[in-house]
Design a protein around this motif. Structure first.
Motif, short mmCIF file in Angstrom:
data_model
loop_
_atom_site.label_atom_id
_atom_site.label_comp_id
_atom_site.label_asym_id
_atom_site.label_seq_id
_atom_site.Cartn_x
_atom_site.Cartn_y
_atom_site.Cartn_z
N TRP A 122 19.08 71.10 5.70
CA TRP A 122 18.22 69.94 5.84
C TRP A 122 17.84 69.78 7.31
N ARG A 123 16.78 69.04 7.52
CA ARG A 123 16.34 68.67 8.86
C ARG A 123 16.54 67.17 9.01
N VAL A 124 17.16 66.75 10.11
CA VAL A 124 17.39 65.32 10.32
C VAL A 124 16.09 64.69 10.83
N PRO A 125 15.48 63.79 10.08
CA PRO A 125 14.20 63.21 10.50
C PRO A 125 14.39 62.18 11.61
N ALA A 126 13.33 61.95 12.36
CA ALA A 126 13.38 60.98 13.45
C ALA A 126 13.23 59.55 12.96
N GLY A 127 13.01 59.36 11.68
CA GLY A 127 12.85 58.03 11.12
C GLY A 127 12.72 58.10 9.61
N GLY A 128 12.43 56.97 9.01
CA GLY A 128 12.31 56.93 7.55
C GLY A 128 13.62 56.60 6.88
N LEU A 129 13.71 56.95 5.59
CA LEU A 129 14.83 56.49 4.78
C LEU A 129 15.57 57.59 4.03
N SER A 130 15.22 58.87 4.22
CA SER A 130 15.83 59.89 3.38
C SER A 130 15.82 61.26 4.02
N LEU A 131 16.68 62.15 3.49
CA LEU A 131 16.69 63.57 3.83
C LEU A 131 16.03 64.34 2.70
N TRP A 132 15.31 65.40 3.07
CA TRP A 132 14.67 66.30 2.12
C TRP A 132 15.49 67.59 2.14
N VAL A 133 16.42 67.70 1.19
CA VAL A 133 17.47 68.71 1.26
C VAL A 133 17.07 69.96 0.48
N ASP A 134 17.29 71.12 1.07
CA ASP A 134 17.03 72.41 0.44
C ASP A 134 18.32 72.94 -0.17
N LEU A 135 18.32 73.10 -1.49
CA LEU A 135 19.52 73.55 -2.21
C LEU A 135 19.70 75.06 -2.15
N GLY A 136 18.69 75.79 -1.72
CA GLY A 136 18.79 77.24 -1.63
C GLY A 136 18.46 77.98 -2.91
N GLU A 137 18.32 77.27 -4.02
CA GLU A 137 17.95 77.87 -5.30
C GLU A 137 17.30 76.79 -6.16
N PRO A 138 16.46 77.19 -7.13
CA PRO A 138 15.68 76.20 -7.90
C PRO A 138 16.49 75.53 -9.01
N VAL A 139 17.41 74.66 -8.63
CA VAL A 139 18.29 74.02 -9.62
C VAL A 139 18.25 72.49 -9.53
N ALA A 140 17.26 71.92 -8.84
CA ALA A 140 17.28 70.49 -8.57
C ALA A 140 17.25 69.66 -9.86
N SER A 141 16.37 70.01 -10.80
CA SER A 141 16.30 69.23 -12.04
C SER A 141 17.60 69.33 -12.83
N ALA A 142 18.15 70.54 -12.88
CA ALA A 142 19.41 70.72 -13.59
C ALA A 142 20.53 69.94 -12.91
N LEU A 143 20.54 69.94 -11.59
CA LEU A 143 21.58 69.20 -10.87
C LEU A 143 21.43 67.70 -11.07
#
Length: 482
Positions: free
Chosen positions: A394-415
């Motif tokens: 992930w990249r730590v943003p300079a503002g806002g409310l969330s992290l946009w995290v890369d899981l390394g594989e296409p499993v986000a919906s399953a997770l």
């Protein structure tokens, strides 16, 4: 049959998961389509493709698609009209996912599906005590303010001026939140079939508003490094859209901040093709590292009075329950938009607007403490991710409310599905996609809940990962009782 009242076979096929290893295939497909209907990615009351067409697009037998449609009808997600095909529907007792997400969790699950800070009760109580006499005074009037309470319009205009963009109250329309502002703009400026440029990923409710308006969205990518301005410029020039919707300030969900120089280039490109530029600044004041950016419209000629519409809100800086937002636009357009909103709500709540006026007046006191709390929660989330799921990035943003995290594989919906069993509600990256079939390797994780809750949520997510998730396991949780 109007083309905008049906979903094409190729488009639907592109949104459906891979069938490899899925048995039985028809049940897998029916569950996936029901999830798309609940999410709003396939609209309600639209015609599904003919069985033969969808079978060809999916490379399955027609009998499989017939079984899919039969199961959708049995479960209430589809209905048939004699001689006119199969149409999407919502089962009795089910709510669209957008409604469910706003209602939040009614059980012990940790809710990470919403990036929505709370407002301390004592702050609200003090504000209510202060507005009581003013509300009594207002009760002597009819109470309708289609432009917004004059005092609140003046306060919002002053905030723009203090941020470097000279603004008068006549350029401000107070709305029932930023989403209401966007919906009014789309309703006035766009017609079904118009092209609009959007970012991908982007704010899901904005994308849904455009889908419901039957607009044709053309996406430009926002990556970890932000915007490729050359792509934005060329897309605007080639598509010649009616409008473009951008979130340049701590972009939701990536957290990126568009550099000042790039803002001018985007604005000039929009001007060259005659497109309205709708800039969502709901997160602009949530600068956690460094100063908050100046308004995007500062780059426009004539003091920002060109074809730039700026949308703002108190939902992220204060509390979503107030339902107070606004837009800044040329005064003539503000007048036209006020006429547009009279047909729906005639004006917002006077009580909410009086509360907003008090809270905005205390911004110098309230906002710094909110920003410090967000910094602490962001640090807690980063630490928890590093401890429990160091394989993610992930990249730590300079503002806002969330992290946009890369899981390394296409499993986000399953997770996200599996995480429910571990007491965490969260959205996979596909929910933020303007185009189907992307961002399956991403999760948006807000840091809007207390630090200890974030630590527990990440621990549960790590346990769900250890339990095993794979792309083919997505959408297997039943969405109905068969």
């Amino acid at each position: 049959m109007a083309a905008d009242r049906m979903v094409g076979s190729r488009r639907l096929a592109a949104m459906l998961p891979d069938l490899a290893g899925a048995r039985p295939a028809y049940r897998h497909l029916a569950q996936a389509i029901s999830a798309l209907i609940l999410d709003g990615r396939v609209a309600l009351h639209v015609r599904l493709p003919a069985e033969r067409e969808l079978a060809a697009a999916l490379d399955v037998s027609r009998a499989t698609v017939t079984a899919v449609y039969d199961l959708l009808r049995e479960s209430g997600f589809a209905r048939s009209r004699q001689g006119s095909g199969t149409w999407t529907a919502l089962p009795e007792g089910r709510a669209p996912s957008g409604v469910s997400r706003l209602l939040g969790s009614r059980d012990s699950a940790i809710d990470l599906a919403r990036a929505a800070p709370a407002l301390p009760g004592a702050v609200l109580a003090d504000a209510l005590a202060q507005v009581g006499p003013e509300l009594v005074e207002q009760a002597g009037s009819p109470g309708y303010h289609p432009y917004g309470l004059p005092e609140l319009r003046a306060a919002v205009a002053e905030r723009f001026t203090l941020r470097g963009l000279a603004t008068v109250p006549e350029q401000i329309l107070v709305t029932s939140g930023a989403q209401h502002a966007l919906t009014l703009v789309l309703g006035l400026l766009c017609r079904a079939g118009d092209r609009v440029v959007v970012e991908s990923p982007s704010y899901p409710n904005a994308l849904e508003a455009m889908r419901r308006a039957r607009l044709r969205a053309v996406s430009v990518p926002v990556g970890d490094g932000g915007w490729d301005v050359e792509i934005v410029e060329s897309t605007l020039g080639q598509v010649v859209p009616q409008l473009a919707y951008l979130i340049p300030d701590f972009h939701n969900p990536t957290g990126c901040l568009m550099p000042e120089g790039e803002r001018g280039r985007v604005l000039r490109a929009a001007q060259r093709c005659g497109a309205w530029l709708v800039v969502d600044e709901t997160l602009a004041e949530l600068a956690l590292d460094g100063a908050a950016p100046s308004p995007f419209a500062c780059h426009a000629p004539s003091g920002g009075s060109g074809q730039v519409i700026t949308i703002g809100s108190m939902s992220k800086t204060h509390w979503g329950g107030l339902r107070i937002g606004w837009l800044r636009a040329p005064s003539q357009l503000v007048t036209e938009l006020a006429g547009q909103r009279v047909a729906t709500d005639m004006g917002g709540s006077v009580l909410d607007q009086l509360l907003a006026l008090v809270l905005l007046g205390r911004g110098g006191e309230l906002l710094p403490s909110r920003l410090e709390r967000l910094r602490e929660q962001r640090a807690a989330l980063v630490a928890a991710l590093g401890e429990h799921v160091p394989q993610w990035s992930w990249r730590v943003p300079a503002g806002g409310l969330s992290l946009w995290v890369d899981l390394g594989e296409p499993v986000a919906s399953a997770l996200a599905e599996r995480a429910l069993d571990y007491g965490v509600r969260i959205e996979g990256g596909a929910y933020f996609a303007a185009d189907p079939g992307v961002f399956e390797q991403r999760l948006r994780i807000p840091y809007t809940v207390p630090a200890d809750v974030l630590g527990e949520a990440v621990r549960r997510l790590a346990a769900a990962v250890a339990d095993g998730v794979s792309p083919s396991s997505a959408s297997r949780r039943p969405h109905w009782v068969v």
